[in-house]
Design an enzyme around this catalytic site. Structure first.
Site, PDB file in Angstrom:
ATOM      1  N   ASN A   1     -40.404 -59.431 -14.588  1.00 60.85           N
ATOM      2  CA  ASN A   1     -39.487 -58.825 -15.559  1.00 60.85           C
ATOM      3  C   ASN A   1     -39.454 -57.309 -15.487  1.00 60.85           C
ATOM      4  O   ASN A   1     -39.793 -56.606 -16.439  1.00 60.85           O
ATOM      5  CB  ASN A   1     -39.859 -59.277 -16.969  1.00 60.85           C
TER       6      ASN A   1
ATOM      7  N   ASP B   1     -52.466 -60.984 -20.449  1.00 61.49           N
ATOM      8  CA  ASP B   1     -51.091 -60.804 -20.953  1.00 61.49           C
ATOM      9  C   ASP B   1     -50.835 -59.320 -21.213  1.00 61.49           C
ATOM     10  O   ASP B   1     -50.321 -58.931 -22.258  1.00 61.49           O
ATOM     11  CB  ASP B   1     -50.842 -61.627 -22.212  1.00 61.49           C
TER      12      ASP B   1
ATOM     13  N   HIS C   1     -46.387 -50.739 -23.574  1.00 64.04           N
ATOM     14  CA  HIS C   1     -45.187 -50.137 -24.167  1.00 64.04           C
ATOM     15  C   HIS C   1     -45.441 -48.666 -24.470  1.00 64.04           C
ATOM     16  O   HIS C   1     -46.574 -48.261 -24.748  1.00 64.04           O
ATOM     17  CB  HIS C   1     -44.801 -50.855 -25.458  1.00 64.04           C
TER      18      HIS C   1
END
Length: 430
Positions: free
Chosen positions: A95, A314, A318
């Site tokens: 992604n 995971d 950000h």
């Protein structure tokens, strides 16, 4: 590299030296000799002082943001964070921008960085742009080096897409990774659905959204296996980020039926339950969300009995502008690479040997990667650690700082890594 590791404790169930304190001599990136009081002639010597050593750890679920979102994380910074966490190999999600749905993007991400002990593997997208509609050229991507296929942050919603993907991948002996979530049931959701979400006035994400899709995925897997008599010896479907007690039970039942399925849990899911969000700390906003206390116990039980095969970070970095917002506007995810081992040491209920297994042999088996062991003649790919050492997580090597564990004192410290002829120490073994 000619290196002598003096007095290190080997933690590796597959090694004949498991649990023993030995010297290890490394020559040309291979283990040349294991023994006691080995000669140091012509060797660089590292005094291990009885620190633990295992095969290098592998993280199956990491977001790098590169290409396209390098201000959040890039391929160099994610390697730095991986090293600090004890990982010598990581699998990157597709992604990015552009999505890893072509050989050009795959080759860009896979490019080897010189002077780094961290090897990057790439999971390519199932569908173009990870949008869930048109298939990528999976055969070409598999040939080009994709270790698995997934739409990553975008669970596959369309049953026919999911079914045909399994049919395409099986002849290639390739792996499908999918996170089960019915996006219609979690639309606008912010946290686990329950009393706490009601008290906070936040839209809930019901466990049913995960469990319904997991049931669908397992039934479709069973359906295609009924069409052939060829047995599957390795997992064909890997369930990503299991978070509920019912999900653990569904996978346990599927394995008893002989379905070729494996699964993982994120380390942070073993730590917090949904009441932690009463503080509105956006660093605790993750997907899947933190569930109930009973779910955490079920996850721990699943790790102990082997229902849950491996543990991932995971890692979801950000920038400040994506997290320092009102809770319902903040992005999901935490940075997790540097804290996995400590969280497992403190919260999993696993022995050190079993923790190492969940980070080494199990993910390698699922991904069809060659097995590693600390034995003579094997590749020198190591993680050094001290499971009893306490440390304070004061600074991240990642570009991002969206971790609820920053500033916390943790137990279980990574001392260093060695791989691909390069060694990095984070404070010499003590």
């Amino acid at each position: 590299m000619n290196l002598l590791l003096r007095s290190v404790q080997i933690i590796d169930k597959a090694s004949p030296w498991n649990g023993q304190i030995k010297d290890i001599r490394v020559e040309d990136n291979r283990i040349a000799e294991i023994g006691e009081n080995l000669s140091a002639a012509g060797m660089d010597v590292v005094e291990g002082n009885n620190c633990c050593i295992s095969p290098g750890w592998l993280d199956m679920r990491v977001a790098s943001r590169d290409p396209g979102f390098e201000h959040k994380e890039d391929l160099d910074s994610v390697r730095q964070a991986a090293m600090q966490g004890g990982f010598t190999e990581i699998v990157l999600l597709p992604n990015s921008q552009p999505v890893v749905d072509s050989k050009d993007t795959l080759n860009y991400v896979r490019q080897r960085r010189r002077q780094s002990p961290v090897c990057v593997h790439v999971a390519a997208a199932v569908t173009k742009h990870a949008a869930g509609t048109d298939f990528t050229e999976m055969i070409d991507l598999h040939t080009a080096g994709a270790v698995a296929f997934t739409d990553g942050d975008n669970p596959i919603q369309h049953a026919d897409i999911f079914l045909k993907t399994l049919l395409y991948l099986r002849p290639m002996n390739a792996l499908l990774i999918n996170r089960p979530e019915d996006k219609q049931l979690t639309l606008f959701g912010q946290m686990n659905e329950g009393l706490t979400s009601t008290l906070l006035g936040l839209k809930g994400m019901p466990p049913l959204a995960e469990e319904m899709m997991l049931t669908r995925d397992l039934n479709l897997l069973k359906y295609i296996l009924e069409q052939t008599t060829e047995p599957a010896t390795l997992p064909l479907l890997h369930i990503s980020l299991v978070s509920t007690a019912r999900s653990v039970e569904l996978i346990r039942e599927a394995k008893k039926q002989g379905l070729p399925v494996s699964c993982e849990v994120a380390a942070h899911q073993l730590v917090y339950h949904d009441e932690a969000l009463l503080t509105f700390d956006t660093n605790l906003k993750v997907n899947p969300p933190f569930r109930k206390v009973a779910d955490i116990q079920a996850l721990r039980d699943g790790l102990v009995d082997g229902t849950i095969d491996c543990v991932v970070s995971d890692h979801c970095p950000h920038d400040e502008e994506s997290k320092n917002l009102e809770f319902d506007h903040a992005e999901f995810g935490i940075t997790g690479l540097e804290t996995v081992f400590a969280l497992l040491t403190m919260h999993s209920g696993l022995s050190v040997e079993s923790i190492v297994e969940k980070l080494t042999s199990e993910p390698r088996r699922i991904l069809r990667l060659p097995a590693l062991s600390i034995a003579e003649g094997q590749t020198a790919n190591f993680t050094f650690f001290d499971p009893a050492k306490e440390w304070t997580y004061t600074k991240s090597a990642s570009k991002a700082i969206n971790s609820p564990f920053l500033g916390k004192t943790l137990k279980g410290h990574v001392s260093g890594v060695l791989n691909q002829g390069h060694i990095r120490w984070f404070g010499q073994p003590s």
